[in-house]
Write an enzyme that holds these catalytic residues in place. Structure first.
Site, PDB file in Angstrom:
ATOM      1  N   ASP A  51     -21.930   2.910 -11.200  1.00 55.88           N
ATOM      2  CA  ASP A  51     -21.146   1.714 -10.898  1.00 55.88           C
ATOM      3  C   ASP A  51     -19.749   1.935 -11.454  1.00 55.88           C
ATOM      4  O   ASP A  51     -19.582   2.102 -12.670  1.00 55.88           O
ATOM      5  CB  ASP A  51     -21.776   0.471 -11.547  1.00 55.88           C
ATOM      6  CG  ASP A  51     -23.155   0.167 -10.959  1.00 55.88           C
ATOM      7  OD1 ASP A  51     -23.380   0.511  -9.781  1.00 55.88           O
ATOM      8  OD2 ASP A  51     -23.989  -0.426 -11.668  1.00 55.88           O
TER       9      ASP A  51
ATOM     10  N   ASP B  17     -31.952  -5.182  -3.109  1.00 56.84           N
ATOM     11  CA  ASP B  17     -32.067  -5.538  -4.519  1.00 56.84           C
ATOM     12  C   ASP B  17     -33.259  -6.464  -4.643  1.00 56.84           C
ATOM     13  O   ASP B  17     -33.289  -7.521  -4.025  1.00 56.84           O
ATOM     14  CB  ASP B  17     -30.802  -6.267  -4.987  1.00 56.84           C
ATOM     15  CG  ASP B  17     -29.620  -5.315  -5.141  1.00 56.84           C
ATOM     16  OD1 ASP B  17     -29.833  -4.089  -5.039  1.00 56.84           O
ATOM     17  OD2 ASP B  17     -28.489  -5.791  -5.338  1.00 56.84           O
TER      18      ASP B  17
END
Lengths: 249, 220
Positions: free
Chosen positions: A130, A11
Site C-alpha cells: 500500500d 474485500d
C-alpha cells in the site's frame, strides 16, 4: 503472447464483500462466493480475496470460503489478510488457494517472503504494497493504511522481489476508491524496477484507465468498486480493452 | 457409466484443484497413493505443482504407473507432463522415461512463466470443441520439441511444447484445472475419451465371454 489479466478483488469480512473508500468507510457489496462466481462467469482471469477482519474468528470463515471457491471456480485465486507465518500460508494453500498475499507481516519480517517462497514456490507468493505519494516518491503504509513506515515503495518492491516474491500487488492509497484512474506513475516506476509481474490497484474507473496503466508496464489490473457497484462488468471492460488494443483473454 | 479417475498423490503440491475440476466434469475421482489404488481406476491423472526432484518420491509408484499407462487413458499435468520424460535440467534422477528427451529451463527473463497464453493446436482429441484455446500456465521448465506434440505455446519468444498426445496417453504443460471454461472443456474431453475406452474394453470382454461360451457349447 502474454495476455494482460483482469482481477476482481473482494474485500471480505465475515463471508461478505465490503468496499472501502480510501481505506476507510465500508459499504456492503454482497455475498463473497456468489459475487466471485459472477465475476468468474463474466471472464475474470483471476480473483483476489482479502480477509480484512483477519480476526481469530474470521480465520475459520476465510478457510471455508477458500474451500468453497476452489470447488466451484476454476481460475487461479489469491487469499490474503492475517497471514503471518509459513504455516498460516500453508493452511490457505492446502484449502485450495493458488497464491497467498502478505502485506504488513512482510514489511515487519521480510524473511517471511523467502520462507514461504522456499516452501511453496515463488508463484504462490504475492507481496501486497500500500503506497502513498509524498512529493516525488511513494511511501509504504501498513496496517490497512494506518501506519506510515517511511519506507520507499520502489526500494521495498525491489527487496520483496529479490527475497522471492512472485508478484507485487501495488495499491495506490491516493487513488483507491476514487474511480479517477490508477496512479500510472507509481505503477510504471515499480514495473520498471522489478522483474516480476505487477498488479495495479486503486482507482479504476473505466476501460480507458485500465488500458493506460497496463500500457505503462503493469501486467494485471485489480478492480473492485466499479464491479461491486455494478457500474460495469468484466465482460464489458474486456471488450473495451480489446478495442483499445490491449491483449486480453 | 461413471468413470473412475485416480489422481496420483506423490506429495507434490496442490492436487485438490485437479480433483475439483474433474469432479465438475462428472468423474468419480479418488486419490491414489499405492499401486493397488491405480488398479481400481479406469483412467489416471498425474498432476503436479513442484519440482522435478519429486521424481524421487514417484520411484515407489514407477512400476504400477508404467503398467497402468500401457492399459488405461492417462493425463499428465504440468510437472506430471515433464515426469513422463527421461530427465530434466531442474534436478537429477530419471523419471518415467516414456518419451525421449530432456526437460529444459526456459530462457525468458521473467520466470516462472505465469499467466494466460494462447496455444497453437496442431492436432489432438483433447482440444476438440475448443475454439480459442487459451490456458493458464505456471512453470519454469518445458519440452522444446517432440514428435508427439499436439500443441505449442510461447514464453517470450521461445517456443515450447504445450501438450502431447499418443494413443490414449495425454499430457499438458498448462493447468486445465485453472483455465476456466477452456480447461473444463479439455478435461471433459479427456473424461469422454476415457469413458469410450472403458466401454470398448467392456464390450470386448463381454464378446470374448460369449465366444468362449459358444465354443464350449459346440465342443460339448
Amino acid at each position: 503472447m502474454q495476455l494482460k489479466r483482469i482481477i476482481p478483488c473482494l474485500d471480505v469480512k465475515g463471508g461478505k464483500v465490503v468496499k472501502g473508500k480510501s481505506f476507510k468507510r465500508l459499504a456492503y457489496a454482497g455475498d463473497a462466493l456468489s459475487l466471485a462466481k459472477k465475476y468468474y462467469r463474466e471472464g475474470a482471469d483471476e480473483l483476489v480475496f482479502l480477509d480484512i477482519a483477519a480476526s481469530a474468528q474470521g480465520r475459520g470463515t476465510i478457510k471455508r470460503l477458500t474451500r468453497a471457491v476452489a470447488q466451484e471456480i476454476f481460475i487461479p485465486f489469491t487469499v490474503g489478510g492475517g497471514i503471518r507465518t509459513p504455516s498460516d500460508a500453508g493452511e490457505i494453500l492446502q484449502n485450495g488457494a493458488d497464491k497467498i498475499s502478505i502485506n504488513t507481516a512482510a514489511v515487519e519480517n521480510p524473511a517471511l517472503i523467502s520462507k514461504i517462497a522456499r516452501k511453496f514456490g515463488s508463484q504462490a507468493v504475492v507481496v501486497a504494497i500500500d503506497a502513498k505519494r509524498s512529493q516525488n516518491s511513494w511511501t509504504v503504509f501498513t496496517y490497512g493504511g494506518r501506519k506510515d513506515t517511511g519506507i520507499d515503495a520502489i526500494s521495498w518492491a525491489k527487496k520483496a522481489a529479490s527475497l522471492g516474491a512472485g508478484e507485487i500487488l501495488l495499491t495506490s492509497m491516493d487513488k483507491d476508491g476514487s474511480n479517477s484512474g490508477y496512479d500510472v506513475g507509481l505503477n510504471a516506476a515499480v514495473s520498471r524496477a522489478v522483474n516480476i509481474p505487477v498488479i495495479a490497484s486503486g482507482g479504476a474507473g473505466s476501460a480507458r484507465d485500465i488500458a493506460k496503466v497496463l500500457k505503462s508496464g503493469a501486467d494485471a489490473a485489480l478492480l473492485a468498486g466499479i464491479l461491486h457497484r455494478k457500474e460495469t462488468t468484466v465482460e464489458k471492460l474486456k471488450k473495451g480493452l480489446k478495442s483499445l488494443k490491449i491483449a486480453v483473454r | 457409466m461413471e468413470l473412475k479417475i485416480a489422481i496420483i498423490d506423490y506429495g507434490a503440491g496442490n492436487i485438490g484443484s485437479a480433483a475439483n475440476a474433474l469432479r465438475k466434469c462428472r468423474a468419480d475421482v479418488s486419490i491414489a497413493k499405492t499401486g493397488k489404488d491405480l488398479q481400481k481406476a479406469d483412467a489416471i491423472v498425474l498432476p503436479g505443482v513442484g519440482s522435478f526432484s519429486c521424481a524421487k518420491r514417484l520411484a515407489k509408484l514407477r512400476k504400477p504407473i508404467l503398467d497402468s499407462i500401457s492399459k488405461k487413458p492417462f493425463l499428465g499435468i504440468c510437472l506430471g507432463m515433464q515426469l513422463l520424460f527421461e530427465e530434466s535440467e531442474e534436478a537429477r534422477g530419471s523419471a518415467l522415461g516414456i518419451f525421449s528427451g530432456k526437460v529444459r529451463r526456459l530462457k525468458c527473463k521473467k520466470l516462472p512463466n505465469v499467466g494466460w497464453r494462447e496455444v497453437k493446436v496442431r492436432k489432438g482429441r483433447l482440444f476438440s470443441g475448443i475454439r480459442s484455446p487459451i490456458f493458464y500456465f505456471c512453470h519454469s521448465y518445458a519440452i522444446k520439441e517432440s514428435e508427439n506434440a499436439s500443441s505449442f505455446s510461447k514464453a517470450g519468444k521461445e517456443n515450447f511444447v504445450a501438450s502431447l498426445e499418443r494413443e490414449n496417453l495425454f499430457a499438458v504443460q498448462f493447468h486445465p484445472e485453472k483455465s476456466g471454461a477452456c480447461g473444463l472443456k479439455l478435461l471433459s474431453n479427456f473424461v469422454k475419451i476415457a469413458t469410450q475406452a472403458k466401454k470398448r474394453q467392456a464390450e470386448l470382454a463381454s464378446s470374448v465371454q460369449q465366444m468362449r461360451a459358444s465354443a464350449r457349447a459346440k465342443g460339448a
